[in-house]
Design a protein around this motif. Sequence first.
Motif, PDB file in Angstrom:
ATOM      1  N   ARG A   1     -23.315  31.512   3.576  1.00 61.02           N
ATOM      2  CA  ARG A   1     -23.950  32.833   3.596  1.00 61.02           C
ATOM      3  C   ARG A   1     -22.978  33.906   4.068  1.00 61.02           C
ATOM      4  O   ARG A   1     -23.012  35.043   3.593  1.00 61.02           O
ATOM      5  CB  ARG A   1     -25.195  32.811   4.488  1.00 61.02           C
ATOM      6  N   PHE A   2     -22.093  33.558   5.004  1.00 60.71           N
ATOM      7  CA  PHE A   2     -21.042  34.489   5.393  1.00 60.71           C
ATOM      8  C   PHE A   2     -20.211  34.886   4.170  1.00 60.71           C
ATOM      9  O   PHE A   2     -19.906  36.062   3.968  1.00 60.71           O
ATOM     10  CB  PHE A   2     -20.132  33.857   6.450  1.00 60.71           C
ATOM     11  N   ALA A   3     -19.829  33.885   3.377  1.00 65.49           N
ATOM     12  CA  ALA A   3     -19.025  34.156   2.191  1.00 65.49           C
ATOM     13  C   ALA A   3     -19.785  35.018   1.194  1.00 65.49           C
ATOM     14  O   ALA A   3     -19.211  35.906   0.555  1.00 65.49           O
ATOM     15  CB  ALA A   3     -18.600  32.836   1.538  1.00 65.49           C
TER      16      ALA A   3
ATOM     17  N   CYS B   1     -25.784  21.777   6.714  1.00 69.51           N
ATOM     18  CA  CYS B   1     -24.491  21.943   7.379  1.00 69.51           C
ATOM     19  C   CYS B   1     -23.672  23.095   6.796  1.00 69.51           C
ATOM     20  O   CYS B   1     -22.847  23.679   7.498  1.00 69.51           O
ATOM     21  CB  CYS B   1     -23.675  20.649   7.276  1.00 69.51           C
ATOM     22  N   LEU B   2     -23.892  23.409   5.525  1.00 69.48           N
ATOM     23  CA  LEU B   2     -23.024  24.368   4.843  1.00 69.48           C
ATOM     24  C   LEU B   2     -23.661  25.717   4.569  1.00 69.48           C
ATOM     25  O   LEU B   2     -22.942  26.702   4.338  1.00 69.48           O
ATOM     26  CB  LEU B   2     -22.550  23.770   3.507  1.00 69.48           C
TER      27      LEU B   2
ATOM     28  N   GLN C   1     -27.518  31.673  -5.127  1.00 73.88           N
ATOM     29  CA  GLN C   1     -28.814  32.017  -4.567  1.00 73.88           C
ATOM     30  C   GLN C   1     -29.456  30.790  -3.923  1.00 73.88           C
ATOM     31  O   GLN C   1     -29.191  29.664  -4.320  1.00 73.88           O
ATOM     32  CB  GLN C   1     -29.723  32.569  -5.666  1.00 73.88           C
ATOM     33  N   GLY C   2     -30.313  31.026  -2.927  1.00 74.88           N
ATOM     34  CA  GLY C   2     -31.031  29.940  -2.275  1.00 74.88           C
ATOM     35  C   GLY C   2     -30.414  29.481  -0.977  1.00 74.88           C
ATOM     36  O   GLY C   2     -30.926  28.549  -0.339  1.00 74.88           O
ATOM     37  N   LEU C   3     -29.324  30.125  -0.532  1.00 69.49           N
ATOM     38  CA  LEU C   3     -28.666  29.700   0.714  1.00 69.49           C
ATOM     39  C   LEU C   3     -29.485  30.077   1.945  1.00 69.49           C
ATOM     40  O   LEU C   3     -29.311  29.486   3.003  1.00 69.49           O
ATOM     41  CB  LEU C   3     -27.273  30.329   0.811  1.00 69.49           C
TER      42      LEU C   3
ATOM     43  N   ASN D   1     -11.797  29.642   4.822  1.00 67.55           N
ATOM     44  CA  ASN D   1     -11.464  28.374   4.178  1.00 67.55           C
ATOM     45  C   ASN D   1     -11.387  27.236   5.189  1.00 67.55           C
ATOM     46  O   ASN D   1     -11.889  26.134   4.946  1.00 67.55           O
ATOM     47  CB  ASN D   1     -10.142  28.493   3.414  1.00 67.55           C
ATOM     48  N   ASP D   2     -10.763  27.507   6.341  1.00 65.82           N
ATOM     49  CA  ASP D   2     -10.671  26.481   7.382  1.00 65.82           C
ATOM     50  C   ASP D   2     -12.051  26.090   7.894  1.00 65.82           C
ATOM     51  O   ASP D   2     -12.332  24.907   8.119  1.00 65.82           O
ATOM     52  CB  ASP D   2      -9.823  26.994   8.550  1.00 65.82           C
ATOM     53  N   ILE D   3     -12.910  27.086   8.082  1.00 66.03           N
ATOM     54  CA  ILE D   3     -14.258  26.813   8.598  1.00 66.03           C
ATOM     55  C   ILE D   3     -15.061  25.997   7.601  1.00 66.03           C
ATOM     56  O   ILE D   3     -15.769  25.050   7.976  1.00 66.03           O
ATOM     57  CB  ILE D   3     -14.965  28.139   8.924  1.00 66.03           C
ATOM     58  N   LEU D   4     -14.982  26.351   6.325  1.00 64.63           N
ATOM     59  CA  LEU D   4     -15.714  25.617   5.289  1.00 64.63           C
ATOM     60  C   LEU D   4     -15.292  24.160   5.242  1.00 64.63           C
ATOM     61  O   LEU D   4     -16.139  23.249   5.203  1.00 64.63           O
ATOM     62  CB  LEU D   4     -15.484  26.286   3.928  1.00 64.63           C
TER      63      LEU D   4
END
Length: 426
Positions: free
Chosen positions: A30-32, A24-25, A41-43, A215-218
Amino acid sequence: MGLTMKVYGLSSRSPDEPCHFHGCLRHALRFARWMGFFPVQGLGEASPEGIRFKIKSLYSIYVIATFGGQVVMSYFSVMLFFQSEVTNIIFYGTGLISAILLLKLSQQWPALMTKAVETERSLTELTLDNKVVVRSNVLAYLFMALAMVEHILCTSFNIKFVMYCLQEAGITNNVMENYVEHRMPYIFNYIPYSFFSALFFEYLCLQSTFLWSFNDILIACISIYITAYFKTLNAVIATNSKKDKDAIPWSILRLHYSNLVKLVKEIDDNISSLILLSFFTDLFYICLQLFNSLHRNHVSFKYCDETQTNQALSSPFYLLYYLYSFVFIVLRALMLSLFASNVHCAALEPVYSVYDVPSTVYDNEVRRFQLQLHYTEVGLSGKFFYVTRNMILKYSVTPNPYYNVSTTLAIIVDNGRRCFKGIRDY
């Protein structure tokens, strides 16, 4: 040696048992990471085995450079603050705080991932639908795309504004130089203009704009994940409460609920500061957009007199930017509030099913579950408050006529009428 943190104890996890928290995250995070704010690492992997935070890595170098840039932008905005400009210091100040909080979260992410995996493994009676992961990722991509459109509209309007004031028919070097100096006077009042410096500071501005929405999206993606597990548990409890035989032991269901509550507490400890910051920035910019539109406020430009500025603010370009930006901010704030409050609502829902347990199977475990549901406060918080629907809606029912929904809607409608009148005059 560099500091490395890894997720341990995952070697026995089957590929058929995906970690839904990671699923889900990982796309949102990855955008961040691409923007220089989350050096984990590993995303990019579908499984969480490769999740680690490592000091000596290219991601960390990128983050350090980004952090330095945000410090510079905050410093220059403070310099302008003493010349009566407060918006920029809020924008870059909150961006710098967000960068610090995301760096702290990235350090804790491997441990938080381990906790999530352990919790998911303990929920033996629950199976989460993979559509939850898809829904979370679609939300992340959609709102990041909408945020990019908002930034493009803002940039386009300011370029058109400068072109109008300079009476230029096209985008020339003179227009771009004046546009950059107009957008970032807190920078180019102190350093000379150059193409590379303009490009560099424009990218730093884009990074801060990214944090403004990220932040809102996360928080929304995290809320979707937690709510989905509670709803799945609630469905199992509701079915179990109607059975006299072949029912799942209530001790197991109570343990599942306790494990989910512990996971929510662990997550909340790591993101409560981000929630507080998100609510502050959303409320601030909603009020700022309303104020600027009602009073036709805009940063002055040295080549524009008051008449030219008023004409530019009555143009279709300003209307398109203002309406889109305002609707986007309100929509994003509603998304944050509703998704985060759903965690609290879903955590309270089992109480109705537990009180309907037949007397033939009522025992001490059911009684303990009832007490736990009654006295346990579950939900995401902003340090000093829990995000609940009562908290969100309480100002809409206040008797104060200056702070209710009808007054706000009246302001928005009146503002829209003035905007359309400006187009007609234009």
